[in-house]
Design a protein around this motif. Structure first.
Motif, PDB file in Angstrom:
ATOM      1  N   ARG A 284      17.111   8.431   8.944  1.00 14.56           N
ATOM      2  CA  ARG A 284      16.605   8.331   7.574  1.00 14.56           C
ATOM      3  C   ARG A 284      15.217   7.709   7.581  1.00 14.56           C
ATOM      4  NH1 ARG A 284      20.294  11.113   7.346  1.00 14.56           N
ATOM      5  NH2 ARG A 284      22.137  11.079   5.983  1.00 14.56           N
ATOM      6  N   LEU A 285      14.376   8.176   6.662  1.00 19.15           N
ATOM      7  CA  LEU A 285      13.100   7.533   6.374  1.00 19.15           C
ATOM      8  C   LEU A 285      13.315   6.596   5.201  1.00 19.15           C
ATOM      9  CD1 LEU A 285      10.034   7.197   6.741  1.00 19.15           C
ATOM     10  CD2 LEU A 285       9.740   9.109   5.147  1.00 19.15           C
TER      11      LEU A 285
ATOM     12  N   GLN B 123       6.594   1.119  10.308  1.00 16.34           N
ATOM     13  CA  GLN B 123       7.287   0.782  11.547  1.00 16.34           C
ATOM     14  C   GLN B 123       8.071   1.987  12.045  1.00 16.34           C
ATOM     15  OE1 GLN B 123       9.899  -2.610  11.270  1.00 16.34           O
ATOM     16  NE2 GLN B 123      10.834  -2.251  13.259  1.00 16.34           N
ATOM     17  N   GLY B 124       8.037   2.189  13.362  1.00 15.76           N
ATOM     18  CA  GLY B 124       8.788   3.272  13.993  1.00 15.76           C
ATOM     19  C   GLY B 124       9.956   2.751  14.797  1.00 15.76           C
TER      20      GLY B 124
ATOM     21  N   THR C  36      10.018   5.289  10.505  1.00 16.81           N
ATOM     22  CA  THR C  36      11.359   5.124   9.933  1.00 16.81           C
ATOM     23  C   THR C  36      11.367   4.146   8.759  1.00 16.81           C
ATOM     24  OG1 THR C  36      12.344   5.647  12.078  1.00 16.81           O
ATOM     25  CG2 THR C  36      13.761   4.528  10.495  1.00 16.81           C
ATOM     26  N   TRP C  37      10.402   3.231   8.720  1.00 18.93           N
ATOM     27  CA  TRP C  37      10.341   2.264   7.624  1.00 18.93           C
ATOM     28  C   TRP C  37       8.933   2.197   7.039  1.00 18.93           C
ATOM     29  CZ3 TRP C  37      12.819   1.146  12.243  1.00 18.93           C
ATOM     30  CH2 TRP C  37      14.209   0.979  12.172  1.00 18.93           C
TER      31      TRP C  37
ATOM     32  N   PHE D 280       8.230  12.478  17.192  1.00 17.92           N
ATOM     33  CA  PHE D 280       9.355  13.150  16.552  1.00 17.92           C
ATOM     34  C   PHE D 280      10.330  12.128  15.952  1.00 17.92           C
ATOM     35  CE2 PHE D 280      13.639  14.904  16.665  1.00 17.92           C
ATOM     36  CZ  PHE D 280      13.471  16.161  16.110  1.00 17.92           C
ATOM     37  N   PRO D 281      10.876  12.349  14.748  1.00 17.21           N
ATOM     38  CA  PRO D 281      10.730  13.560  13.927  1.00 17.21           C
ATOM     39  C   PRO D 281       9.531  13.541  12.975  1.00 17.21           C
ATOM     40  CG  PRO D 281      12.387  12.144  12.969  1.00 17.21           C
ATOM     41  CD  PRO D 281      11.945  11.462  14.229  1.00 17.21           C
ATOM     42  N   VAL D 282       9.027  12.349  12.615  1.00 22.67           N
ATOM     43  CA  VAL D 282       7.855  12.274  11.737  1.00 22.67           C
ATOM     44  C   VAL D 282       6.965  11.131  12.208  1.00 22.67           C
ATOM     45  CG1 VAL D 282       9.109  13.165   9.727  1.00 22.67           C
ATOM     46  CG2 VAL D 282       8.880  10.696  10.023  1.00 22.67           C
TER      47      VAL D 282
END
Length: 426
Positions: free
Chosen positions: A111-112, A195-196, A261-262, A242-244
């Motif tokens: 989830r993003l 943040q990833g 992701t965040w 990946f993925p974004v």
């Protein structure tokens, strides 16, 4: 930015790929020629080569690239891949700060998250992100803040990039501002933090085990920023986010957070290690200072996100690896770009920068893209020649012929040169 078709991506989602995990492992195979020691350029002089001197290695989804480090992974793109304005995904450079990076991401559970000082926190699945929001595309250069660090004199610490810590792609995704509007950013928000998924032990005692970067909510660059899920019309390679990933045209790549992701709306300035200590530049014109001033302890610094990438141009061919036959024209080719807007002019010099003529520009792919250029040079004599190239952007910035110095090894954009030998064929 223009609206693009999402047909191919939606078909990819419909095929079931959205629920698959990336199964490759971030392990490299080292090319056999890497066993032979290469000439050193570690000091005291500058790197005399276009790229850094490192072994070729192969990682999943990647062509053989030049490895500087493997924990975290840092791979440099070889010079020939810059002959075209768009860098192939498989040849695109890689830069991680921490060594625990994702080798698998299950899109059925990822989830993003848009959270913090927002009225409507979001948790968006990948398919929802693609289907719910309008897709836009932008061609933009992604360049490591330390690209060309091996040119610095005196030498500085950090990854010793040649010129290959950069790449250009067409990025497709969702406007960041549209996501923020959907989340309802509340009054009092000062910065946005990104943040990833990469993790790992950073500098001890600094709380640096996750990379977090922030930009002011009022930064105009955010108006053009994307949360991108396509790179050159294909899903991002794992090693490129990946993925974004966040795409911030004109800014250095440290803000282009991978595996995003965040997204957090902050009500006070971000003071985490990656903002307060790392990736800072002197608060001086061009980020320039001296070793003495840096060592004095009183040098004022600001995050590198406060500036845009300076204008640059590069000679890709000829590369000086072989003698050029006399009496024949030479096609000189390269690329140019700027974080301050489109490149308007590229100039070529056949005499080490003493005189200049205008080169021919290639197609315009947008203000933040590589702009290809070429010039037909007719050497007037045999012997050694030093050619040079410089670019000018729409803001009027011209590449300088003076070296910059700062302790981080950032913002290098000195005029590039190439020594060539012209002589009779043997």
């Amino acid at each position: 930015m223009t609206r693009v078709s999402r047909r191919s991506l939606l078909a990819w989602l419909g095929s079931g790929a959205a629920g698959l995990a990336f199964s490759g492992q971030a392990r490299a195979q080292v090319a056999s020629q890497a066993v032979t020691p290469l000439p050193s350029f570690t000091g005291p002089g500058v790197n005399p080569y276009w790229n850094g001197v490192n072994p070729f290695v192969s990682y999943p989804q990647k062509l053989p690239l030049l490895r500087m480090t493997d924990r975290g992974i840092q791979l440099e793109t070889p010079r020939p891949y810059f002959l075209s304005p768009f860098t192939p995904n498989a040849a695109f450079y890689v830069r991680y700060h921490l060594d625990l990076i994702p080798n698998a991401i299950d899109l059925s559970t990822w989830r993003l998250n848009v959270e913090g000082n927002v009225g409507r926190p979001l948790q968006l699945g990948f398919d929802e992100l693609v289907k719910r929001f309008k897709a836009v595309s932008v061609a933009a250069v992604n360049q490591c803040s330390g690209n060309s660090r091996s040119r610095f004199q005196p030498r500085v610490s950090g990854a010793q990039w040649g010129n290959g810590g950069m790449g250009n792609a067409r990025w497709t995704g969702v406007r960041l501002r549209e996501l923020l509007t959907s989340a309802g950013i509340k009054s009092g928000t000062v910065q946005l933090q990104f943040q990833g998924l990469d993790r790992g032990p950073g500098p001890q005692g600094k709380g640096a085990d996750a990379v977090m970067k922030s930009l002011d909510l009022t930064d105009p660059a955010l108006d053009e920023a994307l949360v991108a899920y396509l790179m050159n019309d294909e899903p991002l390679p794992m090693l490129n986010g990946f993925p974004v990933r966040l795409v911030v045209p004109g800014k250095f790549a440290v803000y282009w957070v991978k595996h995003l992701t965040w997204i957090r709306a902050l009500t006070s300035e971000d003071t985490n290690y990656w903002m307060a200590t790392a990736y800072r530049i002197p608060d001086t014109p061009s980020g320039n200072t001296t070793p003495a001033a840096a060592a004095g302890g009183a040098l004022k610094t600001v995050p590198i996100g406060r500036v845009r990438m300076p204008v640059r141009s590069f000679i890709v061919v000829p590369d000086g690896s072989s003698k050029l036959p006399s009496g024949l024209p030479v096609r000189v080719q390269g690329i140019a770009f700027s974080g301050d807007g489109p490149v308007m002019k590229v100039e070529f010099s056949e005499d080490d920068g003493r005189s200049w003529v205008e080169a021919t520009l290639g197609a315009d792919h947008g203000p933040y893209s590589f702009r290809s250029w070429e010039h037909t040079w007719r050497p007037s004599r045999a012997g050694t020649h030093v050619i040079a190239v410089r670019a000018t952007d729409a803001t009027g910035n011209v590449q300088p012929d003076a070296a910059v110095w700062n302790p981080g090894g950032y913002l290098w954009n000195r005029i590039e040169r190439q020594a060539l030998i012209v002589g009779a064929a043997r």
